[in-house]
Scaffold this active site. Structure first.
Site, PDB file in Angstrom:
ATOM      1  N   SER A 141      10.098  41.671-133.142  1.00  8.42           N
ATOM      2  CA  SER A 141       9.724  41.630-131.725  1.00  8.42           C
ATOM      3  C   SER A 141      10.623  40.622-131.016  1.00  8.42           C
ATOM      4  O   SER A 141      11.118  39.681-131.657  1.00  8.42           O
ATOM      5  CB  SER A 141       8.264  41.181-131.577  1.00  8.42           C
ATOM      6  OG  SER A 141       7.996  40.816-130.232  1.00  8.42           O
ATOM      7  N   TYR A 154       1.863  35.339-134.133  1.00  4.21           N
ATOM      8  CA  TYR A 154       2.641  36.588-134.048  1.00  4.21           C
ATOM      9  C   TYR A 154       4.149  36.283-134.021  1.00  4.21           C
ATOM     10  O   TYR A 154       4.933  36.937-134.717  1.00  4.21           O
ATOM     11  CB  TYR A 154       2.195  37.321-132.792  1.00  4.21           C
ATOM     12  CG  TYR A 154       2.775  38.692-132.555  1.00  4.21           C
ATOM     13  CD1 TYR A 154       2.315  39.798-133.265  1.00  4.21           C
ATOM     14  CD2 TYR A 154       3.768  38.894-131.598  1.00  4.21           C
ATOM     15  CE1 TYR A 154       2.828  41.072-133.021  1.00  4.21           C
ATOM     16  CE2 TYR A 154       4.288  40.154-131.343  1.00  4.21           C
ATOM     17  CZ  TYR A 154       3.810  41.239-132.055  1.00  4.21           C
ATOM     18  OH  TYR A 154       4.324  42.500-131.808  1.00  4.21           O
ATOM     19  N   LYS A 158       6.939  37.475-136.729  1.00  7.04           N
ATOM     20  CA  LYS A 158       8.072  38.324-136.320  1.00  7.04           C
ATOM     21  C   LYS A 158       9.400  37.614-136.584  1.00  7.04           C
ATOM     22  O   LYS A 158      10.404  38.267-136.903  1.00  7.04           O
ATOM     23  CB  LYS A 158       7.939  38.716-134.848  1.00  7.04           C
ATOM     24  CG  LYS A 158       6.731  39.616-134.560  1.00  7.04           C
ATOM     25  CD  LYS A 158       6.752  40.893-135.366  1.00  7.04           C
ATOM     26  CE  LYS A 158       5.669  41.896-134.961  1.00  7.04           C
ATOM     27  NZ  LYS A 158       5.639  43.077-135.838  1.00  7.04           N
TER      28      LYS A 158
HETATM   29  P1  NAP Z   1      -0.520  49.943-132.053  1.00  7.95           P
HETATM   30  O1  NAP Z   1      -0.359  51.009-131.017  1.00  7.95           O
HETATM   31  O2  NAP Z   1      -1.613  48.962-131.936  1.00  7.95           O
HETATM   32  O3  NAP Z   1      -0.606  50.689-133.493  1.00  7.95           O
HETATM   33  C1  NAP Z   1      -0.750  49.907-134.636  1.00  7.95           C
HETATM   34  C2  NAP Z   1      -0.608  50.770-135.868  1.00  7.95           C
HETATM   35  O4  NAP Z   1      -0.670  49.918-137.024  1.00  7.95           O
HETATM   36  C3  NAP Z   1      -1.723  51.788-136.024  1.00  7.95           C
HETATM   37  O5  NAP Z   1      -1.202  52.915-136.699  1.00  7.95           O
HETATM   38  C4  NAP Z   1      -2.726  51.058-136.930  1.00  7.95           C
HETATM   39  O6  NAP Z   1      -3.564  51.945-137.687  1.00  7.95           O
HETATM   40  C5  NAP Z   1      -1.762  50.323-137.847  1.00  7.95           C
HETATM   41  N1  NAP Z   1      -2.338  49.122-138.458  1.00  7.95           N
HETATM   42  C6  NAP Z   1      -2.841  48.028-137.836  1.00  7.95           C
HETATM   43  N2  NAP Z   1      -3.292  47.140-138.741  1.00  7.95           N
HETATM   44  C7  NAP Z   1      -3.078  47.684-139.965  1.00  7.95           C
HETATM   45  C8  NAP Z   1      -3.364  47.281-141.292  1.00  7.95           C
HETATM   46  N3  NAP Z   1      -3.949  46.100-141.568  1.00  7.95           N
HETATM   47  N4  NAP Z   1      -3.040  48.116-142.317  1.00  7.95           N
HETATM   48  C9  NAP Z   1      -2.454  49.305-142.056  1.00  7.95           C
HETATM   49  N5  NAP Z   1      -2.152  49.745-140.818  1.00  7.95           N
HETATM   50  C10 NAP Z   1      -2.472  48.949-139.801  1.00  7.95           C
HETATM   51  O7  NAP Z   1       0.813  49.071-132.180  1.00  7.95           O
HETATM   52  P2  NAP Z   1       2.305  49.328-131.603  1.00  7.95           P
HETATM   53  O8  NAP Z   1       2.389  48.770-130.255  1.00  7.95           O
HETATM   54  O9  NAP Z   1       2.704  50.720-131.871  1.00  7.95           O
HETATM   55  O10 NAP Z   1       3.141  48.326-132.554  1.00  7.95           O
HETATM   56  C11 NAP Z   1       3.811  48.759-133.717  1.00  7.95           C
HETATM   57  C12 NAP Z   1       4.659  47.607-134.232  1.00  7.95           C
HETATM   58  O11 NAP Z   1       5.605  47.229-133.234  1.00  7.95           O
HETATM   59  C13 NAP Z   1       3.866  46.345-134.559  1.00  7.95           C
HETATM   60  O12 NAP Z   1       4.426  45.712-135.690  1.00  7.95           O
HETATM   61  C14 NAP Z   1       4.070  45.487-133.337  1.00  7.95           C
HETATM   62  O13 NAP Z   1       3.923  44.124-133.624  1.00  7.95           O
HETATM   63  C15 NAP Z   1       5.491  45.850-132.982  1.00  7.95           C
HETATM   64  N6  NAP Z   1       5.827  45.558-131.580  1.00  7.95           N
HETATM   65  C16 NAP Z   1       5.145  46.166-130.572  1.00  7.95           C
HETATM   66  C17 NAP Z   1       5.486  45.867-129.259  1.00  7.95           C
HETATM   67  C18 NAP Z   1       4.793  46.517-128.086  1.00  7.95           C
HETATM   68  O14 NAP Z   1       5.090  46.127-126.952  1.00  7.95           O
HETATM   69  N7  NAP Z   1       3.901  47.466-128.277  1.00  7.95           N
HETATM   70  C19 NAP Z   1       6.495  44.948-128.991  1.00  7.95           C
HETATM   71  C20 NAP Z   1       7.160  44.357-130.051  1.00  7.95           C
HETATM   72  C21 NAP Z   1       6.810  44.671-131.344  1.00  7.95           C
HETATM   73  P3  NAP Z   1      -4.985  52.489-137.059  1.00  7.95           P
HETATM   74  O15 NAP Z   1      -4.623  53.516-136.032  1.00  7.95           O
HETATM   75  O16 NAP Z   1      -5.697  53.083-138.242  1.00  7.95           O
HETATM   76  O17 NAP Z   1      -5.679  51.306-136.465  1.00  7.95           O
END
Ligand code: NAP
Length: 242
Positions: A141, A154, A158
């Site tokens: 991130s 977090y 990261k």
């Molecule tokens: P999200 O929409 O909240 O989706 C999270 C996903 O991770 C879901 O499939 C969830 O499964 C799964 N998950 C959560 N905890 C878990 C666990 N303990 N074991 C197995 N699976 C787990 O998140 P996102 O925004 O797509 O983010 C994806 C990645 O990108 C993350 O690493 C996040 O930190 C990173 N990121 C996101 C952003 C952003 O702006 N969104 C920015 C920078 C980095 P369930 O559906 O079963 O809950």
């Protein structure tokens, strides 16, 4: 078993992981997805993947649980025969100012976002070394680079992923295994749905939040086209970190 390449994407029931799974499927990969508990979302993703015409399967387990990760990787290898691409994407936030941050929220975020990458990559790398081929993408991130008030846990996780990525790239390059990280900015998913997007957009040179597909295209590039790129952190943030 098909001749297709195989990708394993963690946290792919929703958001960025789902978009990555779909993009890789469109590129002809068979795709194993993992998720934590949202069966409905996972089933829907599998339906969409199957409609593309590749093989796909969902695995429900906690990426913060070492034994569960080991077992799941064994199952994926059993079901698909190999793993060419691993995307360590699953992640959570437990935000709060550091003075008020308890150990539970610290550990949950470090275990789910950072230790999970060790638990997943360790068994997968053993297979990739035998294959003499592999591509690992770690979802970091921008806050792992910049830091962020209210996200000490977090940001630490990261940033840890970035050091992990660079070290593994140095260790595994001679085995034809590339390891890279992506540093997304603000991407429209469930994780960011409660943020004040208007205020954030003001600071983004491209004047919009990112879409999961913006990250997915970069994952596909790293998997398919970036044959001489390893140990890099690719910012996909609309120019926010300039
Ligand atoms: P999200 O929409 O909240 O989706 C999270 C996903 O991770 C879901 O499939 C969830 O499964 C799964 N998950 C959560 N905890 C878990 C666990 N303990 N074991 C197995 N699976 C787990 O998140 P996102 O925004 O797509 O983010 C994806 C990645 O990108 C993350 O690493 C996040 O930190 C990173 N990121 C996101 C952003 C952003 O702006 N969104 C920015 C920078 C980095 P369930 O559906 O079963 O809950």
């Amino acid at each position: 078993m098909t001749d297709n390449k195989v990708a394993l994407v963690t946290g792919a029931s929703r958001g960025i992981g789902k978009a990555c799974a779909i993009e890789l499927a469109k590129a002809g990969y068979d795709v194993a997805i993992s998720y934590a508990g949202n069966d409905e979302a996972a089933n829907k993703t599998i339906e969409e993947l199957n409609a593309i015409g590749i093989k796909s399967k969902a695995y429900k387990f906690n990426v913060a649980d070492k034994e569960a990760c080991q077992k799941a990787v064994e199952e994926v290898i059993n079901d698909f025969g190999k793993i060419d691409v691993l995307v360590n994407n699953a992640g959570i936030t437990r935000d709060g100012l550091f003075l008020r941050m308890n150990a539970e929220n610290w550990e949950a975020v470090i275990n789910t976002n950072l230790n999970s990458a060790f638990y997943m990559t360790n068994p997968v790398i053993k297979l990739m070394m035998k294959q003499r081929y592999g591509c690992v993408v770690n979802m970091s991130s921008i806050v792992g680079i910049m830091g962020n008030a209210g996200q000490a846990n977090y940001s630490a996780a990261k940033a840890g992923l970035i050091g992990f990525t660079k070290s593994l790239a140095k260790e595994l390059g001679s085995r034809n295994i590339r390891v890279n990280a992506i540093a997304p900015g603000f991407i429209q998913t469930d994780m960011t749905k409660d943020l004040d997007t208007e205020k954030i957009t003001d600071h983004i040179p491209l004047k919009r939040l990112g879409l999961p597909e913006d990250i997915a295209k970069t994952v596909k590039f790293l998997a398919e086209d970036a044959t001489y790129i390893t140990g890099q952190v690719i910012g996909v943030d609309g120019g926010l970190v300039i």
